[in-house]
Design an enzyme around this catalytic site. Sequence first.
Site, PDB file in Angstrom:
ATOM      1  N   HIS A 688       0.835  -1.146   0.034  1.00 41.07           N
ATOM      2  CA  HIS A 688      -0.064  -0.070   0.025  1.00 41.07           C
ATOM      3  C   HIS A 688       0.722   1.189   0.113  1.00 41.07           C
ATOM      4  O   HIS A 688       1.774   1.256   0.645  1.00 41.07           O
ATOM      5  CB  HIS A 688      -0.885  -0.088   1.335  1.00 41.07           C
ATOM      6  CG  HIS A 688      -1.785  -1.334   1.476  1.00 41.07           C
ATOM      7  ND1 HIS A 688      -2.223  -1.581   2.757  1.00 41.07           N
ATOM      8  CD2 HIS A 688      -2.063  -2.107   0.430  1.00 41.07           C
ATOM      9  CE1 HIS A 688      -2.859  -2.741   2.406  1.00 41.07           C
ATOM     10  NE2 HIS A 688      -2.877  -3.158   1.427  1.00 41.07           N
ATOM     11  N   GLN A 689       0.561   2.049  -0.988  1.00 40.98           N
ATOM     12  CA  GLN A 689       1.297   3.246  -0.842  1.00 40.98           C
ATOM     13  C   GLN A 689       0.188   4.582  -0.805  1.00 40.98           C
ATOM     14  O   GLN A 689      -0.737   4.313  -1.943  1.00 40.98           O
ATOM     15  CB  GLN A 689       2.157   3.494  -2.326  1.00 40.98           C
ATOM     16  CG  GLN A 689       3.223   2.287  -2.349  1.00 40.98           C
ATOM     17  CD  GLN A 689       2.747   1.177  -3.054  1.00 40.98           C
ATOM     18  OE1 GLN A 689       2.047   1.349  -3.975  1.00 40.98           O
ATOM     19  NE2 GLN A 689       2.762  -0.104  -2.621  1.00 40.98           N
TER      20      GLN A 689
END
Length: 767
Positions: A688-689
């Site tokens: 996740h970014q």
Amino acid sequence: MATGRRSAAAALAGGRRSTTLPNLLSEREMDSLTAICDTLLPSVDVSHATDDEDLIAFYRTSASMGGTPHHVACLLSGGVRHPAIWLLRVVLWLLSTWYGALLMCGRAGLSERFPYVQKFSRVDGKKREQILLSWSCSRVPYLQNLFKSLKYLATRSYFAQANEKNENPSWKAMGYCGPDPNLKTLEIKAVDEPPILDELKPQFGSEGGHPITSALLHMASPKDSIIHTLRQFGFPTPTPPSSSSPLALHCDVVVVGSGAGGSVAAGVLAKAGHKVIVLEKGQFYDKTDLSLLEGPTMEAMYEGRGMITTDDVSVLILAGATVGGGSAVNWSASIRTPDHVRREWCDEHGLELFGSKAYDRALDAVCGRMGVQSDVADEGFNNMVLRRGCTELGYPVSSVPCNAPPDHYCGWCHLGCKDGKKKGTTETWLADVARSGNGLILPDCKVERVLLRRKGKGRSVASGVLVQCCGSKEYFVIKSKATVVAAGALNTPALLKRSGLRNAHIGKNLHLHPSVLAWGYFPRTKWPAESKRSYEGGIITCMSTALAEWNGSGYGAVLQTPALHPGMFAALTPWVSAADFRERMLRFARTAHVFALVRDKGSGAADRFPESLEYRMDGADEENMRRATEAMVRVLAAAGAEEVGTQHCKGERARVGEEGAVERLVERIRSRGRGSWRAGRTPVTTAHQMGSCRMGTDATKGAVSPRGEAWEAARLFVADTSVFPTALGVNPMVTAQAVAYCTAHSILQLLLDDQTEELNCTPCMHS
């Protein structure tokens, strides 16, 4: 076309070892690299101890016998982008000299015979093991990073690769079946069939095929074919190229990126009747193209071939890079924006959207479109372990909503969805684009910059994008009334920077949800049932919020389960000797993993990605990681594991039945001070970014407005996880889609205002 379909299937097939990349390493560098790979994975003859042919093949096949050094060399020659690649190659060259080996290896590299000093490849195998082990936990960051990088590349390549028969000599001994046995693949024929003429394609949708195939427009096609497709979908005739300008396509809205954010914006706008073009730098893979082979699939469908790390190699990053983006390769978890996050974003950041009924409706709309539900017909190995361990300890544990039906017992979702049951964006919002007859999807296209023009003395106005066909030097332009950038939190900031935007928040405030794993070994004679395998079943179907501060700030960690097939399993498994590592790999199919996902306060910068990616954990994040690791070890032990351990470089583990062993392991974890997690001795991963172009109430607080529009440029919208004000703390797909849904409605209002203005400005026929 038929040739394109076979090309897509071939890209994911076995026998593919980055053959399109050249090996630019010198003979000296290859000599050192081969020695390192064969030290990590040597050939050992165990035929005297067993007559099991699978086990004999498992130990007999060294890294070089499997072609691993050449594969890694190709990756180091351009397949992997990292600011320290040049330094790694210098070290490989140095190790091929006696003085370089003496510098890097010290006394361990010396020989008892004249001339006493020797290059690394001439050092005795056992001594080479000692040298690598000393690097793995070295206090010298360069040595530690050297080991981590080469160990990760070599072991992942070795265990993930497959030959032309989709086999690997290690898999049978490990209890791994390879691709899902229920997968139906496209037959790849040796002789090309005649292409299907564009005139014979159905106009909207596709009978018997994937819904979006008819809406795919390949810009490498002949110009006549491109013009025909545009006319077929009602788009204006493109402006032909000239000596001063490239080919120009025209539409109402151009969307950069086809993932969770961009697809929603495109789907909403196309269904509303606006002409939409979606640009994606990755390729489209139909379910019949999929191989579900870990190695070639990750190289083809993931950003940076699935081998991105931060500059200091402290965090390994996974991100989708295909039509459908992360939704095509994620783990199905579909969790609504937590209430504590909505309150924080609304009250502390002044973003009223997140406390509104409009956002409630957006959440309902996207969850409804994806068919999100929480039932599971048969839970997989890892999730059974997590649920049982939490129940035994009295930790809260709940089912995770998924965008797949209850019978979705599939552990290969991170390699593509074999049957379309997982409702990623290709099955939902992008399918809406195709069925509407108002949208086209252009794969294999990289956007160079957003086109901006000045409007008097006011701020810039976005008027489209400049695009390059991947693998080609040809450019074309798309002119639009509104532009949506949804290239993901890694790529969106760099695109905005290249386009001339200078807001201080662009590329900053990057959050990663750093995650750390613990493992437990369950022999086949123990629960769960012997038929259960660690890589089968729904990937995330339950989670625990015991350490998440769920009813408070949310700045803790949630416990979930990962997708680990042989390559990633090997990359994250500690290496303390070749024999120990092989033994751990043999237990692959019955080793359960749990990970702690931390809602991070630490942050980084992505404004120069892929050349550079900075990130630094906050002290509070490290403390949450430590507490969560203690808890995970206890959960795995409580679930009935025979042995438990962490991924720390020293390979620490404990026999559960041995008195006090688990508590001693917990005490070792507890004794690690601040900075130890940041130092990288335990692998940290993320899928996740977010936050790198965060939303704010004005330009001093964010890069985009609450409407999703860039503060510096009118008609330029951002619709992906980069707009999150902070880290979310849970899987972000639903939140990304809900925010994009709201942004799409802001664009709808803009286009409606345009139409109203045009009507008001049109002179009356009788005037």
